[in-house]
Design an enzyme around this catalytic site. Structure first.
Site, mmCIF file in Angstrom:
data_model
loop_
_atom_site.group_PDB
_atom_site.id
_atom_site.type_symbol
_atom_site.label_atom_id
_atom_site.label_comp_id
_atom_site.label_asym_id
_atom_site.label_seq_id
_atom_site.Cartn_x
_atom_site.Cartn_y
_atom_site.Cartn_z
ATOM 1 N N ASN A 9 -0.099 -0.555 1.896
ATOM 2 C CA ASN A 9 0.161 -1.729 2.737
ATOM 3 C C ASN A 9 1.245 -2.567 2.065
ATOM 4 O OD1 ASN A 9 0.130 -4.070 4.214
ATOM 5 N ND2 ASN A 9 -1.959 -4.664 3.661
ATOM 6 N N LYS A 11 2.778 -5.087 3.151
ATOM 7 C CA LYS A 11 2.754 -6.515 3.515
ATOM 8 C C LYS A 11 4.180 -6.982 3.854
ATOM 9 C CE LYS A 11 -1.442 -6.940 0.904
ATOM 10 N NZ LYS A 11 -2.377 -7.773 0.166
ATOM 11 N N HIS A 95 -7.223 -7.219 8.730
ATOM 12 C CA HIS A 95 -6.952 -7.496 7.311
ATOM 13 C C HIS A 95 -7.330 -8.952 7.006
ATOM 14 C CE1 HIS A 95 -4.865 -8.060 3.522
ATOM 15 N NE2 HIS A 95 -4.861 -6.747 3.413
ATOM 16 N N GLU A 97 -5.951 -11.134 5.322
ATOM 17 C CA GLU A 97 -4.849 -12.104 5.432
ATOM 18 C C GLU A 97 -4.631 -12.507 6.896
ATOM 19 O OE1 GLU A 97 -1.967 -9.843 3.203
ATOM 20 O OE2 GLU A 97 -3.187 -10.152 1.398
ATOM 21 N N GLU A 167 -12.503 -4.321 1.740
ATOM 22 C CA GLU A 167 -11.583 -5.085 0.903
ATOM 23 C C GLU A 167 -12.196 -6.448 0.586
ATOM 24 O OE1 GLU A 167 -7.280 -3.556 1.259
ATOM 25 O OE2 GLU A 167 -7.552 -5.133 2.711
ATOM 26 N N GLY A 173 -5.001 -8.834 -4.323
ATOM 27 C CA GLY A 173 -3.844 -9.486 -4.928
ATOM 28 C C GLY A 173 -4.187 -10.367 -6.116
ATOM 29 N N SER A 212 -6.658 -4.773 -5.418
ATOM 30 C CA SER A 212 -6.149 -4.541 -6.775
ATOM 31 C C SER A 212 -6.376 -3.114 -7.269
ATOM 32 C CB SER A 212 -6.740 -5.560 -7.754
ATOM 33 O OG SER A 212 -6.364 -6.882 -7.377
HETATM 34 P P1 PGA Z 1 -3.717 -5.458 -3.316
HETATM 35 O O1 PGA Z 1 -3.826 -5.576 -1.718
HETATM 36 O O2 PGA Z 1 -3.792 -3.994 -3.666
HETATM 37 O O3 PGA Z 1 -2.387 -6.062 -3.656
HETATM 38 O O4 PGA Z 1 -4.870 -6.207 -3.894
HETATM 39 C C1 PGA Z 1 -4.689 -4.747 -0.977
HETATM 40 C C2 PGA Z 1 -4.617 -5.099 0.496
HETATM 41 O O5 PGA Z 1 -4.540 -6.284 0.815
HETATM 42 O O6 PGA Z 1 -4.626 -4.221 1.370
#
Ligand code: PGA
Length: 253
Positions: A9, A11, A95, A97, A167, A173, A212
């Site tokens: 992903n 982003k 997601h 976010e 997640e 992140g 992460s």
């Molecule tokens: P990250 O993001 O690996 O940077 O923690 C995962 C995601 O949001 O899909």
């Protein structure tokens, strides 16, 4: 046996030049014979270019979001059939976010899931609890509710095509990964939840972990029996890290 997926992903990162460089490296390093599905999720504007760059290759392309409506006067939105038209196979829905910054609730996520399936895409449904919810012992209640909302609207059949991604919001992140045991416990809970509706769909459903994931922790996460790969954010922007995560998934079974 479930075939692992490693999903990158991206982003809101990248540019045409950076993406092409990254994809060029990935195509050379992620071997077609590895028994995994590899999918990259660029921003909408780069989807066509990404599909063209990867043409004839073994890496698949997905979108980060989709409109719940199938078409019409919805300025700025992109429909599932448009994503399919430009060569997407998968689409992320729900997601954290999107839930957090764009106020997407369970019922909108369920409608997006339904739109994806009816548009011929495979949804990657994201679920996960916040830190406060985990500390209040609400993890199962939260992820159960998020999955139930989709089943209530769409029925269980959509999960035959879908992928589930656990997640935990506190791990995205942040560099703070959930432990393999924490991840396994939630994945087993989710599979059981699906199984109450359809045992066969549950047995085949691929449940990814995201939050992460990096080269250094992928192998121990993917070794868990109900972890069928990863949804990778930050580490998917480095060809070398992403290749190592794919390699860890490829030796999983
Ligand atoms: P990250 O993001 O690996 O940077 O923690 C995962 C995601 O949001 O899909």
């Amino acid at each position: 046996m479930r075939r692992p997926i490693v999903a990158g992903n991206w982003k809101m990162h990248g540019s045409q030049a950076l993406n092409r460089a990254l994809l060029g490296e990935l195509e050379g390093q992620v071997k077609p014979e590895w028994p995994i599905d590899v999918v990259v999720f660029p921003p909408f504007v780069y989807l066509t270019d990404t599909v063209r760059t990867l043409e004839e290759g073994h890496i698949l392309v997905g979108a980060q979001d989709v409109c719940a409506e199938s078409g019409g006067a919805f300025t700025g939105q992109v429909s599932a059939s448009m994503l399919k038209d430009v060569g997407c196979t998968f689409v992320i829905v729900g997601h954290s976010e999107r839930r957090r910054w764009y106020h997407e609730d369970d019922s909108l996520v369920a409608r997006k899931f339904a739109a994806a399936v009816s548009g011929g895409l495979r949804p990657v449904l994201c679920v996960g609890e916040t830190l406060e919810e985990r500390e209040a012992n609400m993890t199962e209640a939260v992820v159960g509710r998020q999955v139930d909302a989709v089943i209530a609207l769409h029925g269980i059949s959509g999960f035959a095509e879908a992928v589930l991604a656990y997640e935990p919001v506190w791990a995205i992140g942040t560099g703070r990964t959930a432990s393999p045991e924490q991840v396994q416990a939630v994945h087993a809970f989710l599979r059981h939840r699906i199984s109450a509706h359809d045992a066969k769909i549950a047995a085949h459903l691929r449940i990814l972990y995201g939050g992460s994931v990096k080269a250094g922790n992928a192998a121990e996460l993917f070794a868990m029996p109900d972890v069928d790969g990863g949804l990778v954010g930050g580490a998917s922007l480095s060809a070398d890290e992403f290749r190592q995560i794919c390699a860890a998934a490829a030796v999983r079974h």
